[in-house]
Design an enzyme around this catalytic site. Structure first.
Site, PDB file in Angstrom:
ATOM      1  N   TYR A 155      -4.626 -17.965   9.111  1.00  0.00           N
ATOM      2  CA  TYR A 155      -3.672 -16.901   9.472  1.00  0.00           C
ATOM      3  C   TYR A 155      -2.649 -17.426  10.491  1.00  0.00           C
ATOM      4  CZ  TYR A 155      -2.096 -12.788  12.110  1.00  0.00           C
ATOM      5  OH  TYR A 155      -1.341 -11.857  12.788  1.00  0.00           O
ATOM      6  N   SER A 169       0.846  -1.199   0.000  1.00  0.00           N
ATOM      7  CA  SER A 169       0.000   0.000   0.000  1.00  0.00           C
ATOM      8  C   SER A 169       0.880   1.247   0.000  1.00  0.00           C
ATOM      9  CB  SER A 169      -0.890   0.021   1.253  1.00  0.00           C
ATOM     10  OG  SER A 169      -1.746  -1.087   1.224  1.00  0.00           O
ATOM     11  N   GLY A 192       2.162  -8.277   5.594  1.00  0.00           N
ATOM     12  CA  GLY A 192       1.357  -9.460   5.305  1.00  0.00           C
ATOM     13  C   GLY A 192      -0.073  -9.290   5.753  1.00  0.00           C
TER      14      GLY A 192
HETATM   15  P1  NAI Z   1      -1.786  -4.277   9.391  1.00  0.00           P
HETATM   16  O1  NAI Z   1      -2.750  -5.109   8.621  1.00  0.00           O
HETATM   17  O2  NAI Z   1      -2.223  -2.924   9.824  1.00  0.00           O
HETATM   18  O3  NAI Z   1      -0.432  -4.131   8.571  1.00  0.00           O
HETATM   19  C1  NAI Z   1       0.042  -5.136   7.695  1.00  0.00           C
HETATM   20  C2  NAI Z   1       0.583  -4.463   6.464  1.00  0.00           C
HETATM   21  O4  NAI Z   1       1.031  -5.472   5.557  1.00  0.00           O
HETATM   22  C3  NAI Z   1      -0.466  -3.614   5.720  1.00  0.00           C
HETATM   23  O5  NAI Z   1      -0.043  -2.272   5.595  1.00  0.00           O
HETATM   24  C4  NAI Z   1      -0.602  -4.299   4.383  1.00  0.00           C
HETATM   25  O6  NAI Z   1      -0.804  -3.388   3.285  1.00  0.00           O
HETATM   26  C5  NAI Z   1       0.733  -5.034   4.253  1.00  0.00           C
HETATM   27  N1  NAI Z   1       0.609  -6.128   3.301  1.00  0.00           N
HETATM   28  C6  NAI Z   1      -0.423  -7.000   3.159  1.00  0.00           C
HETATM   29  N2  NAI Z   1      -0.221  -7.783   2.091  1.00  0.00           N
HETATM   30  C7  NAI Z   1       0.962  -7.416   1.561  1.00  0.00           C
HETATM   31  C8  NAI Z   1       1.711  -7.847   0.425  1.00  0.00           C
HETATM   32  N3  NAI Z   1       1.257  -8.821  -0.380  1.00  0.00           N
HETATM   33  N4  NAI Z   1       2.881  -7.240   0.179  1.00  0.00           N
HETATM   34  C9  NAI Z   1       3.348  -6.253   0.969  1.00  0.00           C
HETATM   35  N5  NAI Z   1       2.683  -5.791   2.037  1.00  0.00           N
HETATM   36  C10 NAI Z   1       1.510  -6.370   2.333  1.00  0.00           C
HETATM   37  O7  NAI Z   1      -1.346  -5.135  10.658  1.00  0.00           O
HETATM   38  P2  NAI Z   1      -0.573  -4.678  11.980  1.00  0.00           P
HETATM   39  O8  NAI Z   1      -1.526  -4.702  13.097  1.00  0.00           O
HETATM   40  O9  NAI Z   1       0.219  -3.480  11.718  1.00  0.00           O
HETATM   41  O10 NAI Z   1       0.401  -5.929  12.180  1.00  0.00           O
HETATM   42  C11 NAI Z   1       1.711  -5.937  11.655  1.00  0.00           C
HETATM   43  C12 NAI Z   1       2.254  -7.362  11.721  1.00  0.00           C
HETATM   44  O11 NAI Z   1       2.212  -7.807  13.068  1.00  0.00           O
HETATM   45  C13 NAI Z   1       1.460  -8.350  10.893  1.00  0.00           C
HETATM   46  O12 NAI Z   1       2.354  -9.290  10.323  1.00  0.00           O
HETATM   47  C14 NAI Z   1       0.584  -9.033  11.910  1.00  0.00           C
HETATM   48  O13 NAI Z   1       0.244 -10.350  11.510  1.00  0.00           O
HETATM   49  C15 NAI Z   1       1.471  -9.005  13.134  1.00  0.00           C
HETATM   50  N6  NAI Z   1       0.703  -9.033  14.365  1.00  0.00           N
HETATM   51  C16 NAI Z   1       0.031  -7.900  14.794  1.00  0.00           C
HETATM   52  C17 NAI Z   1      -0.678  -7.923  15.969  1.00  0.00           C
HETATM   53  C18 NAI Z   1      -1.340  -6.699  16.518  1.00  0.00           C
HETATM   54  O14 NAI Z   1      -1.872  -6.789  17.625  1.00  0.00           O
HETATM   55  N7  NAI Z   1      -1.331  -5.557  15.854  1.00  0.00           N
HETATM   56  C19 NAI Z   1      -0.798  -9.162  16.758  1.00  0.00           C
HETATM   57  C20 NAI Z   1      -0.068 -10.291  16.213  1.00  0.00           C
HETATM   58  C21 NAI Z   1       0.667 -10.203  15.061  1.00  0.00           C
HETATM   59  C1  15L Z   2      -3.270 -10.644  15.520  1.00  0.00           C
HETATM   60  O1  15L Z   2      -2.480 -11.496  15.127  1.00  0.00           O
HETATM   61  C2  15L Z   2      -3.785  -9.589  14.622  1.00  0.00           C
HETATM   62  O2  15L Z   2      -2.810  -9.178  13.691  1.00  0.00           O
HETATM   63  C3  15L Z   2      -4.320  -8.379  15.348  1.00  0.00           C
HETATM   64  O3  15L Z   2      -5.100  -7.603  14.441  1.00  0.00           O
HETATM   65  C4  15L Z   2      -5.177  -8.806  16.552  1.00  0.00           C
HETATM   66  O4  15L Z   2      -6.295  -9.513  16.096  1.00  0.00           O
HETATM   67  C5  15L Z   2      -4.339  -9.685  17.451  1.00  0.00           C
HETATM   68  O5  15L Z   2      -3.786 -10.782  16.756  1.00  0.00           O
HETATM   69  C6  15L Z   2      -5.148 -10.250  18.627  1.00  0.00           C
HETATM   70  O6  15L Z   2      -5.175 -11.466  18.788  1.00  0.00           O
HETATM   71  O7  15L Z   2      -5.715  -9.460  19.386  1.00  0.00           O
END
Ligand code: NAI
Ligand code: 15L
Length: 268
Positions: free
Chosen positions: A140, A39, A77
């Protein structure tokens, strides 16, 4: 802990919720922060930033993205439950592309944003550690298991070290009762990433990403070498969260560590 900054650090997922936060907070970890996402992102604010739009599913593009990089904070991702087909490119192929590019370009350290959803089918009254068998709660969560295994393989085979952070819920504040246990403040997340980047000899370390919350389900004894000491606690948010209506006792959000993810799908 020596914290000599890297020359160039790659942050994937830079347009995301955590990516935007880390863009500021990782500045001190490297002379140049290369920011990437599929994005659009805000333009570079100076010579200390490089902004590169890139699809993780595109192997050649990821190869170019990683050129000249010294370490990778891989947060890009799909971040919630979707169909397997939607997750395949960004999370399964994507993590392979990141590690292959790391191998080819000599990158030696990766921080992998894993998730509590690799163990989401444990109940909320169970205590687990990093050696407990995984119990993924979603496609996921499965993709994050695969990412952790990719990290393990690339360490054993090629010596690329990774800290996989099983992030709980990293948001400005906990949004519900479950998150009183899973909440990870942005300061504590930043501490975990910095310790992951700068602690020597981590091999492949799995660490749970939670703040110093009152009722934590996760024991980080196997990641003690990181010296992670969370400073925040969800307790200050408890009154506001407990003012929310009480869900039914059998609601997955009240039963499972992964909460509602255990009940998502099917997708056909
Ligand atoms: P988010 O969804 O806001 O950010 C993920 C980013 O990855 C987005 O900006 C999206 O455009 C990008 N993305 C998706 N597909 C893509 C692709 N094909 N190529 C390149 N970029 C791509 O998620 P958030 O909350 O910022 O999380 C960041 C990371 O931390 C993720 O990997 C998520 O699984 C992990 N995570 C987050 C948690 C949370 O509480 N926020 C909890 C557990 C894991
Ligand atoms: C995750 O892995 C997700 O990226 C985040 O959006 C929340 O759902 C978090 O886990 C959670 O379990 O609260």
């Amino acid at each position: 802990m020596t914290t000599t900054p890297f020359n160039r650090l790659l942050l994937t997922g830079a347009a995301g919720g955590l990516g935007k936060v880390l863009r500021e907070r990782l500045k001190s970890s490297a002379a140049i922060l290369r920011l990437s996402d599929i994005s659009p992102m805000a333009p570079a604010t100076g010579p200390h930033e490089e902004v590169v739009q890139c699809d993780l599913a595109d192997k050649a593009a990821v190869h170019d993205l990683v050129a000249g990089v010294d370490a990778i904070v891989h947060f890009g991702g799909v971040s919630t439950e979707h169909s397997f087909e939607d997750i395949l490119g960004p999370n399964i192929s994507g993590v392979f592309h990141i590690y292959e590019a790391a191998r080819k370009h000599g990158v030696k350290r990766v921080i992998f944003a894993s998730s509590n959803h690799v163990i989401g089918f444990y109940k909320q009254d169970e205590q687990i550690d990093a050696r407990s068998a995984r119990r993924p709660d979603s496609y996921y969560g499965l993709s994050k298991c695969y990412g952790e295994d990719m990290a393990s393989f690339y360490f054993d085979r090629y010596g690329i070290e990774t800290v996989s952070i099983r992030i709980g819920s990293s948001f400005p504040e906990p949004q519900n009762r479950r998150m009183l246990s899973t909440w990870l403040s942005y300061d504590d997340l930043t501490q975990l990433i910095e310790r992951g980047l700068f602690t020597p000899d981590v091999g492949h370390t799995v660490v749970y990403g939670a703040s110093a919350n009152r009722d934590v389900w996760w024991d980080n004894r196997h990641a003690a070498h990181l010296g992670y000491q969370p400073k925040d606690s969800s307790e200050v948010f408890r009154p506001a969260v407990e003012a929310q209506p009480m869900p039914a006792a059998d609601d997955p959000a009240m039963v499972y560590q992964g909460g509602a993810f255990v009940a998502a799908g099917p997708f056909d």
